[in-house]
Design an enzyme around this catalytic site. Sequence first.
Site, mmCIF file in Angstrom:
data_model
loop_
_atom_site.group_PDB
_atom_site.id
_atom_site.type_symbol
_atom_site.label_atom_id
_atom_site.label_comp_id
_atom_site.label_asym_id
_atom_site.label_seq_id
_atom_site.Cartn_x
_atom_site.Cartn_y
_atom_site.Cartn_z
ATOM 1 N N LYS A 111 6.624 -3.988 -4.137
ATOM 2 C CA LYS A 111 8.041 -3.611 -4.118
ATOM 3 C C LYS A 111 8.556 -3.519 -2.678
ATOM 4 O O LYS A 111 9.573 -4.093 -2.346
ATOM 5 C CB LYS A 111 8.237 -2.270 -4.841
ATOM 6 C CG LYS A 111 9.682 -1.816 -4.912
ATOM 7 C CD LYS A 111 10.503 -2.764 -5.772
ATOM 8 C CE LYS A 111 11.965 -2.372 -5.839
ATOM 9 N NZ LYS A 111 12.766 -3.462 -6.426
ATOM 10 N N CYS B 228 0.802 -1.228 0.000
ATOM 11 C CA CYS B 228 0.000 0.000 0.000
ATOM 12 C C CYS B 228 0.839 1.285 0.000
ATOM 13 O O CYS B 228 1.872 1.347 0.651
ATOM 14 C CB CYS B 228 -0.888 0.049 1.233
ATOM 15 S SG CYS B 228 -1.936 -1.385 1.394
ATOM 16 N N ARG C 162 5.329 -0.088 -5.944
ATOM 17 C CA ARG C 162 5.273 -0.826 -4.683
ATOM 18 C C ARG C 162 4.365 -2.039 -4.767
ATOM 19 O O ARG C 162 4.421 -2.913 -3.908
ATOM 20 C CB ARG C 162 4.772 0.096 -3.563
ATOM 21 C CG ARG C 162 5.675 1.265 -3.298
ATOM 22 C CD ARG C 162 4.962 2.332 -2.514
ATOM 23 N NE ARG C 162 4.787 1.960 -1.117
ATOM 24 C CZ ARG C 162 5.643 2.247 -0.152
ATOM 25 N NH1 ARG C 162 6.724 2.932 -0.428
ATOM 26 N NH2 ARG C 162 5.418 1.889 1.086
ATOM 27 N N HIS D 34 19.721 -36.797 -5.447
ATOM 28 C CA HIS D 34 19.226 -37.306 -4.166
ATOM 29 C C HIS D 34 17.705 -37.168 -4.059
ATOM 30 O O HIS D 34 17.166 -37.108 -2.963
ATOM 31 C CB HIS D 34 19.943 -36.600 -3.019
ATOM 32 C CG HIS D 34 21.418 -36.856 -3.012
ATOM 33 N ND1 HIS D 34 21.965 -38.066 -2.665
ATOM 34 C CD2 HIS D 34 22.463 -36.079 -3.391
ATOM 35 C CE1 HIS D 34 23.285 -38.024 -2.793
ATOM 36 N NE2 HIS D 34 23.614 -36.813 -3.241
ATOM 37 N N LYS E 120 14.118 -14.806 -9.543
ATOM 38 C CA LYS E 120 13.803 -13.786 -10.550
ATOM 39 C C LYS E 120 12.892 -14.356 -11.627
ATOM 40 O O LYS E 120 11.924 -13.735 -12.036
ATOM 41 C CB LYS E 120 15.117 -13.280 -11.163
ATOM 42 C CG LYS E 120 15.092 -11.902 -11.662
ATOM 43 C CD LYS E 120 15.451 -10.857 -10.637
ATOM 44 C CE LYS E 120 14.809 -11.053 -9.305
ATOM 45 N NZ LYS E 120 15.312 -10.287 -8.243
ATOM 46 N N TRP F 224 -2.837 -2.909 -1.569
ATOM 47 C CA TRP F 224 -2.392 -4.281 -1.829
ATOM 48 C C TRP F 224 -3.152 -5.122 -0.815
ATOM 49 O O TRP F 224 -2.919 -5.012 0.396
ATOM 50 C CB TRP F 224 -0.884 -4.363 -1.610
ATOM 51 C CG TRP F 224 -0.259 -5.646 -2.043
ATOM 52 C CD1 TRP F 224 0.119 -5.991 -3.309
ATOM 53 C CD2 TRP F 224 0.100 -6.751 -1.202
ATOM 54 N NE1 TRP F 224 0.680 -7.242 -3.305
ATOM 55 C CE2 TRP F 224 0.682 -7.733 -2.028
ATOM 56 C CE3 TRP F 224 -0.020 -7.023 0.159
ATOM 57 C CZ2 TRP F 224 1.142 -8.953 -1.541
ATOM 58 C CZ3 TRP F 224 0.444 -8.231 0.644
ATOM 59 C CH2 TRP F 224 1.015 -9.173 -0.202
ATOM 60 N N GLU G 237 9.320 -14.978 -10.228
ATOM 61 C CA GLU G 237 8.515 -13.824 -9.822
ATOM 62 C C GLU G 237 7.956 -13.039 -11.004
ATOM 63 O O GLU G 237 6.846 -12.526 -10.910
ATOM 64 C CB GLU G 237 9.285 -12.949 -8.826
ATOM 65 C CG GLU G 237 9.979 -11.738 -9.305
ATOM 66 C CD GLU G 237 10.586 -10.905 -8.171
ATOM 67 O OE1 GLU G 237 11.808 -10.791 -8.158
ATOM 68 O OE2 GLU G 237 9.854 -10.343 -7.339
ATOM 69 N N GLU H 186 19.047 -16.936 -6.620
ATOM 70 C CA GLU H 186 18.552 -15.635 -7.080
ATOM 71 C C GLU H 186 17.970 -15.746 -8.493
ATOM 72 O O GLU H 186 16.923 -15.165 -8.796
ATOM 73 C CB GLU H 186 19.692 -14.611 -7.030
ATOM 74 C CG GLU H 186 19.398 -13.271 -7.657
ATOM 75 C CD GLU H 186 18.166 -12.573 -7.092
ATOM 76 O OE1 GLU H 186 17.633 -13.001 -6.054
ATOM 77 O OE2 GLU H 186 17.706 -11.611 -7.730
ATOM 78 N N ASN I 25 -1.905 2.269 5.547
ATOM 79 C CA ASN I 25 -0.975 1.232 5.106
ATOM 80 C C ASN I 25 -0.571 0.457 6.347
ATOM 81 O O ASN I 25 -0.155 1.050 7.337
ATOM 82 C CB ASN I 25 0.258 1.896 4.457
ATOM 83 C CG ASN I 25 1.371 0.908 4.155
ATOM 84 O OD1 ASN I 25 1.175 -0.299 4.187
ATOM 85 N ND2 ASN I 25 2.544 1.438 3.854
ATOM 86 N N GLY I 26 -0.701 -0.882 6.306
ATOM 87 C CA GLY I 26 -0.320 -1.703 7.457
ATOM 88 C C GLY I 26 -1.408 -2.709 7.771
ATOM 89 O O GLY I 26 -2.308 -2.951 6.960
HETATM 90 O O1 M6R Z 1 13.606 -4.112 0.146
HETATM 91 P P1 M6R Z 1 14.167 -5.442 0.503
HETATM 92 O O2 M6R Z 1 15.487 -5.709 -0.122
HETATM 93 O O3 M6R Z 1 14.207 -5.671 1.989
HETATM 94 O O4 M6R Z 1 13.138 -6.477 -0.102
HETATM 95 C C1 M6R Z 1 13.255 -7.844 0.138
HETATM 96 C C2 M6R Z 1 12.398 -8.627 -0.825
HETATM 97 O O5 M6R Z 1 11.049 -8.326 -0.655
HETATM 98 C C3 M6R Z 1 12.778 -8.348 -2.285
HETATM 99 O O6 M6R Z 1 14.136 -8.583 -2.512
HETATM 100 C C4 M6R Z 1 11.967 -9.254 -3.233
HETATM 101 O O7 M6R Z 1 12.323 -10.576 -3.045
HETATM 102 C C5 M6R Z 1 12.167 -8.819 -4.679
HETATM 103 N N1 M6R Z 1 10.896 -8.591 -5.287
HETATM 104 C C6 M6R Z 1 12.856 -9.843 -5.495
HETATM 105 O O8 M6R Z 1 13.055 -9.408 -6.799
#
Ligand code: M6R
Length: 604
Positions: A599, A2, A27, A503, A484, A73, A487, A480, A99-100
Amino acid sequence: MCGIVGVVGNPNATDILIQGLEKLEYRGYDSAGIFVTDDENGQLVKAVGRIADLAEKVGDKVAGTAGIGHTRWATHGKPSEDNAHPHTSQTGRFVLVHNGVIENYLQMKETYLSGHQLKGQTDTEIAVHLIGKFVEEDGLTVLDAFKKALHIIEGSYAFALIDSENPDTIYVAKNKSPLLIGLGQGYNMVCSDAMAMIRETNQYMEIHDQELVLVTKDSVEVQDYNGHTVEREAYTAELDLSDIGKGTYPFYMLKEIDEQPTVMRKLINTYADENGKMTVDPQIVKAVQEADRIYILAAGTSYNAGFASKAMLEALTDTPVELGVASEWGYNMPLLSKKPLFILLTQSGETADSRQVLVKANEMGIPSLTITNVPGSTLSREATYTMLLHAGPEIAVASTKAYTAQVAALAFLAKAVGEANSKQEALDFDLVHELSIVAQAIEATLSEKDLIAEKVQQLLSTTRNAFYIGRGIDYYVTMEAALKLKEISYIQCEGFAAGELKHGTISLIEDNTPVIALISTNEKIAAHTRGNIAEVVSRGANALVVVEEDLAREGDDIIVNKVHPFLTTIAMVIPTQLIAYYASLQRGLDVDKPRNLAKAVTVE
Ligand code: M6R
């Protein structure tokens, strides 16, 4: 997650709110809304979907001098207009964005709101009904009603409230969720982050947890919940409007991938002087020297960046490094060493899970270092020390340049500590030179975009699942790479230690299963990974090999320039970012705004 914007005292309130919400789109959100008033008439407009849909509904009929806006969100209740913010009190007089997560909202409803008609399922609507009840049924002033509600509400929140009968003030409060005041010329604003208001101002004022702020067009009054005035200085945000535009790029993600060589060079200029001497804050160096163990706490990509840096940190600092998933450690802290140092790795500096760990660390008196991209962010303010990533705003939900900046920043820290300890390996490691080579290696990979796009088309265009495999530090990069790809392309993907496949997981390999192998470091590791590639190919897999140039063989698919072994995880991740980007693009998806994601993840 949010986002909030608000403005008071500006005849262009509607435009400011809509443009602010556009800047908060990164975000993540599923619906949005604004409330705008011109002193007499308030108008509330909400829409499910994009800000563009909201803007279309708003058209040119909504105008006023004050207002609040919100991107939602969904947490409580599905995405719908009824659940979208702003929410209104029983009579419609009070209008609130939040927000929260309010933890005791059902209790509040039962205790205080019998007979109230709620339109949706959100915790926020209950909060604004509560405030309305305290004013209109119990006779409190607006300020006292807001304060009373804040004493009752438990959980995380950033609130912006307007009394439509006296819209000259925005009532603001926060606890564990981000919110800032933006100072304009003859008007003032509130926003979740500085970027939402950067067109209007670069002057901001922080709000701390459990503070209440009265914002009018020409004043900002900060109080604690008991009504005591708090003095607060404004600060200038170092953001450049040009940083946050997409320019000619189709997506922010591609722009941010392309910015990585520049980010490496910026880090060199920030953390080394012209003679290559480290300029990392000596207090931070000392804190690492004094620790008997470094704990890196993070989420998602930042967590993966911690793993990608672990071997280098240990080698240069001689201090063991342990990684922790922030969402677990906030509530299940394991047995710690005698002299721990917590490093919070976080692009946004606002991740609620990471903050929860920091709150615990502060309670336990553990020294902490936040490494973040956002100056003045919550985790930066609350940690003992901060190191900045200088990567420029990262807008795409998928984090790219923050990962490489995190590894590079940790390299500066590790080298500075190693040098302070007179460790020969650190003295011999010419980081400035090696990082310039990394910047060139990134540029070389970026020049292979067409090749990578073609490989992705061949390998991933129809698949529902895929694997990344690698050994040693390549395994950390596969974590990683898989995150990526998942997501933004929605391809189910696992990053796997290549030797571990046999295994159990190898039973998932069948005809045409895509397996992307990462090979770097040395011949021995390369030989073993190639053995694992042969195992999957003989079971029908389609393999794609990403390899460092000195280990490449004929037929390998993507060749990455050789870099110093401490920095290989930076060079090797770049093709995987492009693989994810093209997989998403070729599926016609919204690369920058993948479904269900935010985000800045500001709820636990
Ligand atoms: O802002 P941050 O680095 O703490 O965020 C952590 C994760 O939410 C963030 O890295 C998330 O996994 C990304 N969307 C990955 O691309």
